[in-house]
Design an enzyme around this catalytic site. Structure first.
Site, PDB file in Angstrom:
ATOM      1  N   ASP A 329       1.009  -1.256  -0.052  1.00 15.96           N
ATOM      2  CA  ASP A 329       0.008  -0.109  -0.088  1.00 15.96           C
ATOM      3  C   ASP A 329       0.787   1.266  -0.177  1.00 15.96           C
ATOM      4  OD1 ASP A 329      -2.416   1.552   0.229  1.00 15.96           O
ATOM      5  OD2 ASP A 329      -1.770   1.888   2.626  1.00 15.96           O
ATOM      6  N   LYS A 330       0.310   2.441  -0.202  1.00 17.22           N
ATOM      7  CA  LYS A 330       1.158   3.476  -0.213  1.00 17.22           C
ATOM      8  C   LYS A 330       0.865   4.519   1.012  1.00 17.22           C
ATOM      9  CE  LYS A 330      -0.113   7.282  -2.415  1.00 17.22           C
ATOM     10  NZ  LYS A 330       0.218   8.275  -1.357  1.00 17.22           N
ATOM     11  N   PHE A 462     -19.725   9.865   3.162  1.00 14.41           N
ATOM     12  CA  PHE A 462     -18.446   9.639   2.279  1.00 14.41           C
ATOM     13  C   PHE A 462     -18.435   7.935   2.236  1.00 14.41           C
ATOM     14  CE2 PHE A 462     -14.336   7.755   1.572  1.00 14.41           C
ATOM     15  CZ  PHE A 462     -13.669   8.587   0.520  1.00 14.41           C
ATOM     16  N   THR A 588      -2.591   1.218  -4.845  1.00 16.13           N
ATOM     17  CA  THR A 588      -2.944   2.297  -4.081  1.00 16.13           C
ATOM     18  C   THR A 588      -4.224   2.941  -4.510  1.00 16.13           C
ATOM     19  OG1 THR A 588      -2.357   4.564  -3.292  1.00 16.13           O
ATOM     20  CG2 THR A 588      -1.384   4.026  -5.386  1.00 16.13           C
TER      21      THR A 588
END
Length: 952
Positions: A329-330, A462, A588
């Site tokens: 992951d980033k 969201f 990502t």
């Protein structure tokens, strides 16, 4: 009903919906919902022994030795005492059972501790929060499930329906804010809670060596069967041609076929050591020890967060030495996930944080002293009360889900769901728009020193699909407004070019927009929103349509740019891993430009590389192979805008077609599926909670520790395990093949070449500790060299240290050693005579010489295999040899002979020297060496012959 801890009842019918009435126990009891009783332990005192034994005998090796034990109680078959098998078998079963019991007790203690917290923290109970509970009230909601991101239900109160969603459910770990108490109603308890519903069984991960071992064990069974068939056929032939000559000593079986059949099973018992009974237990001990090395490694300890490295599993250590692909992951993994407000664009004008002089926020008594910004023109815009600038920061102060705590006047602490939200609200705070507090109906902010309360009419949440959040508020003057912030791709038609410029610099961009609402339209929309929110079917779809309807024709205010800096040592770690031929793919959810910039920052991308872009649908079934081929031709792969499910799909794709060992590393809940899909999952304990850590196999605090985990601990664990397996097979095969050669000289009568005591103690005492010492302490190079020369990691990726070929070479080595160990002693004592003229060769003498030579040879071989001798290795090797000679000396004394003469054979002659037999057999080992030396050194031949005569 429960019986010995096992639920024997029929599975109840699937629940469609749940109905609960407040304070109506009789009504609720009619549904027979689960109680708060939870059982996470695997065993109880009644089921431990039968269940554990059942599980252990599912291993082929354990079941095989149980079968041998049954054969050994049959006198017509067995030539060995039952204890030669039962002692190793009981030891193996006991060690494994003790390990399983300890693991289960630890997990039970954790469960009891959590249950004790139920009454204090509402653990294991999901609460629905009401503002008031009076009159007739009934809740109708969805049945128990593992969805943490959604909840659907309705509250009927005085004939009026109210919507229940995820915002009104209190789960474990939640904290009440802005109130001292609340009403609650238990919806799910015990095994039906969200926590227990998410405690599903993880996929059992097995190492490449484990999978290879399954194949090799089957091969060993085949080899055992082949040897026994050869010896059984030999027995049949011998019985036909020479059996009649030995009737006086060995009663002959008239049916030679039946004799051969019995001989087959007899040799199954005698040659059983070719199947390693203690192999699996030894492997578990080695893995446990190597996992402790990871836990004790201080160089992988992160002092700032007080986080040590942790091996959360003890079964995958050697797999760390064979990693070929890393999926990372980033955000929070390569970067710190500590967001800072870097730039912004308001009405087309860009404001940059870079500069020489830090801004002075002394005009704002509530400013955060840790916040830094250098563009003074932005503060001037705030002070000049520019409408666009004020609207920009007003939106940041209103459109969020942050909670504020003010322990003392002016000391604000924000609790945000994500670091992005915290950074944006903090920026608004410093520029004079301070978020102070919220209630279910209002949000209070302080605008340039003036406190204002906005009525919160709706929150459009969201999620990963919407990628935006909106709030509908009414200001103190009565004006209705919708404020929205979201990804640039979602509000693309309103995106200013400056936003793309930010993304190209590796910054996380968010677009801000607003819309003034008509009172009449909003009232009508609100009614439809209420109807959709109380619907039990297709609620999410109906709400999504309403959100899409109102979030249109918005006016662009500006864009924010959040900076997430790289962690320390990321670039150097990636460079070292690349030298070790490990391919790193970054997966990502960020946009392409942001991911590319991070790629350049951490040395994944370089200017001389050519870009290859692959569009969407690459993971479709008809495109996945083409995607994989293209990706594998690239030096670096960065997958952008991928969902958690797509991350797992990429990992599975590489696992399926490349047949390589994979590792996934991440820090958030969206990385869990990827971590579980890979062969090795690594969790980073960072800013996004502990979900990734709890689902991982190994965890630590910083990405840079991955270098040491793989190049040092992984390489050492793999090398030690391979050395252990090669040596373990060597010593067992050599031991067994000597039996095979001896069968040709004992009429295939299933007579053992060693005595029973040696057979029992060979693997348990004489050779157990030296190989464990090598497997736990051996190092070919130290940690510094392992890190300095990453190319040393490559042989593990190619499985060069242990493979089918290495196994066959080990078997051939054992075959050669067994030939020497059998025929050299045989030739040395063949046709020899004592001083009194009697035959000097007897069975017991030959057995003692052979087993002495075998023990010394395997210990010498282990010494040759060791790369470094430690104090522990010396202690184990010389101690085991000393133990052999002490026990052998004890067992072959005259006193023991008088107690049990049957164990010493028929040819032992007792004379005035009580230890004549032992001394003579013991020195024959050295006489063999001296005889060979006498042939090589002719000058000293006479001296050697005189010595041999004296010794004999």
């Amino acid at each position: 009903m429960p019986f010995f801890g096992l639920d024997c009842a029929r599975k109840k019918e699937r629940e469609v919906e749940r109905k609960i009435r407040a304070n109506d126990r009789e009504y609720n009891s009619s549904f027979k919902y689960a109680t708060n009783s939870i059982k996470t332990s695997k065993y109880n005192p009644f089921t431990f022994l039968p269940l554990n034994l059942f599980e252990q005998f599912q291993r082929i090796a354990n079941a095989y030795f149980l079968f041998l034990l049954i054969l050994q109680v049959i006198p017509a078959i067995s030539s060995l005492s039952w204890f030669t098998t039962v002692v190793p078998l009981v030891l193996v079963l006991s060690v494994t059972a003790a390990k399983d019991a300890i693991d289960d007790i630890v997990s039970t203690h954790v469960t009891v501790y959590n249950k004790l917290k139920i009454y204090l923290f509402f653990v294991h109970i999901s609460f629905f929060l009401f503002s008031l509970l009076r009159g007739n009230r009934e809740v109708c909601c969805e049945p128990p499930n593992n969805r943490l991101d959604r909840f659907t239900g309705t509250l009927t109160f005085d004939s009026q329906k109210y919507s229940l969603d995820n915002e009104r459910v209190l789960l474990r770990g939640c904290t009440l804010r802005n109130t001292d108490w609340c009403f609650g109603l238990v919806l799910f308890a015990g095994p039906e809670t969200k926590l227990m519903q998410n405690c599903g069984k993880s996929t059992f991960k097995r190492t490449s060596i484990d999978r290879l071992m399954n194949v090799l064990v089957l091969f060993i069974f085949g080899l055992l069967a082949l040897m026994c068939i050869i010896l059984a056929v030999g027995n049949g032939i011998w019985e036909n041609h020479a059996g009649s000559k030995f009737n006086a000593f060995l009663p002959r079986e008239e049916n030679t076929v039946f004799s051969a059949f019995l001989t087959f099973w007899s040799y199954i018992i005698i040659l059983n050591t070719v199947v390693p009974i203690s192999l699996y237990v030894s492997m578990e001990v080695i893995r446990l020890g190597n996992s402790y090395y990871i836990n004790w490694d201080r160089t992988m300890y992160h002092a700032r967060t007080d986080t040590p490295a942790e091996a959360r599993t003890t079964t995958l250590n050697e797999e760390l030495g064979q990693i070929k692909y890393i999926f990372s992951d980033k955000t929070g993994t390569l970067t710190q996930n500590i967001m800072t407000f870097n730039k912004c664009s308001i009405n087309g004008k860009s404001y940059d944080h870079r500069g020489e002089k830090q801004m002075d926020f002394s005009f704002n008594r509530l400013a955060d002293p840790k916040f830094l910004f250098y563009d003074h023109s932005l503060v001037q815009g705030v002070k000049l009360e520019l409408p666009d600038v004020h609207a920009f920061f007003r939106l940041l102060a209103l459109c969020h889900t942050v909670m504020a705590e003010e322990k003392r006047e002016g000391d604000l602490v924000y609790q945000a769901q994500s670091p992005d939200e915290g950074a944006l609200v903090t920026a608004a705070r410093n520029f004079g728009f301070v978020f102070r507090s919220r209630s279910p109906e209002t949000v209070t902010i302080e605008e340039m020193g003036i406190q204002r309360s906005y009525e919160m009419l709706a929150i459009l949440d969201f999620n990963n699909v919407r990628k935006r959040m909106s709030v509908i508020v009414r200001n103190p003057e009565g004006k209705l407004s919708l404020y929205c912030k979201g990804a640039d791709t979602i509000i693309y038609e309103r995106l200013h070019p400056s936003c793309s410029e930010f993304a190209g610099e590796g910054l996380r961009t968010l677009v801000l927009a607003y819309k003034d609402l008509d009172e009449e339209y909003f009232s009508e929309w609100k009614q439809r929103h209420h109807e959709s929110s109380v619907a039990l079917e297709d609620r999410e779809e109906k709400l999504e349509k309403l959100y899409e309807e109102i979030e249109k024709d918005m006016m662009l205010i500006g864009a924010t740019a959040i900076e997430d800096k790289l962690q320390d040592g990321v670039a150097q770690t990636i460079e070292q891993l690349a030298k070790a031929e490990i391919k790193i793919w970054v997966l990502t959810g960020d946009k392409q430009e942001t991911a590319e910039n991070i790629g350049y920052s951490c040395n994944l991308l370089r200017e001389e590389m050519n870009d290859v872009f692959i569009v969407a649908f690459a993971l479709e079934s008809n495109m996945e192979l083409e995607f994989l081929r293209t990706a594998c031709m690239c030096k670096t792969v960065i997958c952008c805008r991928v969902t958690p499910l797509q991350k797992a799909q990429v990992v599975e794709l590489v696992k399926k077609y490349k047949k390589a060992v994979t590792l996934a590393i991440g820090d958030g809940a969206n990385d869990v599926s990827m971590i579980k899909a890979a062969h090795i999952g690594v969790g980073i304990s960072g800013q996004e909670g502990m979900q990734a850590v709890l689902s991982s196999d190994f965890s630590f605090a910083q990405f840079r520790f991955l270098q040491r985990l793989l190049l040092v601990h992984g390489r050492w664990s793999y090398l030690r395990m391979c050395k252990f397996l090669r040596y373990f097979f060597y010593k067992n095969f050599t031991f067994t093949f000597v039996h095979f050669w001896y069968a040709f000289f004992c009429g295939f009568s299933a007579q053992t070449v060693y005595d029973e005591g040696f057979i029992t103690l060979y693997n348990l005492v004489y050779t157990a500790l030296p190989v464990l010492g090598m497997s736990l302490f051996d190092q070919d190079v130290n940690a510094g060299w392992s890190l300095e020369y990453p190319q040393l990691y490559v042989p593990g990726q190619l499985s060069q240290y242990f493979s089918k070929r290495a196994f066959m070479m080990c078997a051939l080595h054992s075959w050669y050693s067994s030939l020497v160990l059998f025929f050299v002693p045989y030739a040395a004592i063949y046709d020899t005579a004592r001083d009194d003229g009697k035959d000097g060769a007897d069975y017991q003498s030959f057995a003692l010489i052979t087993q002495t030579c075998l023990t010394v040879t395997v210990c010498v071989q282990l010494g040759l295999d060791l790369s470094s001798w430690t104090v522990v290795n010396h202690l184990f090797v010389w101690g085991s040899l000393g133990m052999f000679f002490i026990l052998t000396f004890t067992m072959y004394t005259d006193g023991l002979f008088r107690l049990r003469p049957s164990s010493f054979g028929q040819t032992i002659i007792n004379n005035n020297n009580n230890y004549y037999y032992y001394n003579r057999s013991f020195f024959l080992f050295f006489i063999i060496l001296f005889k060979n030396l006498s042939r090589c050194h002719s000058r000293n031949a006479l001296m050697f012959r005189l010595f041999l005569n004296a010794a004999s």
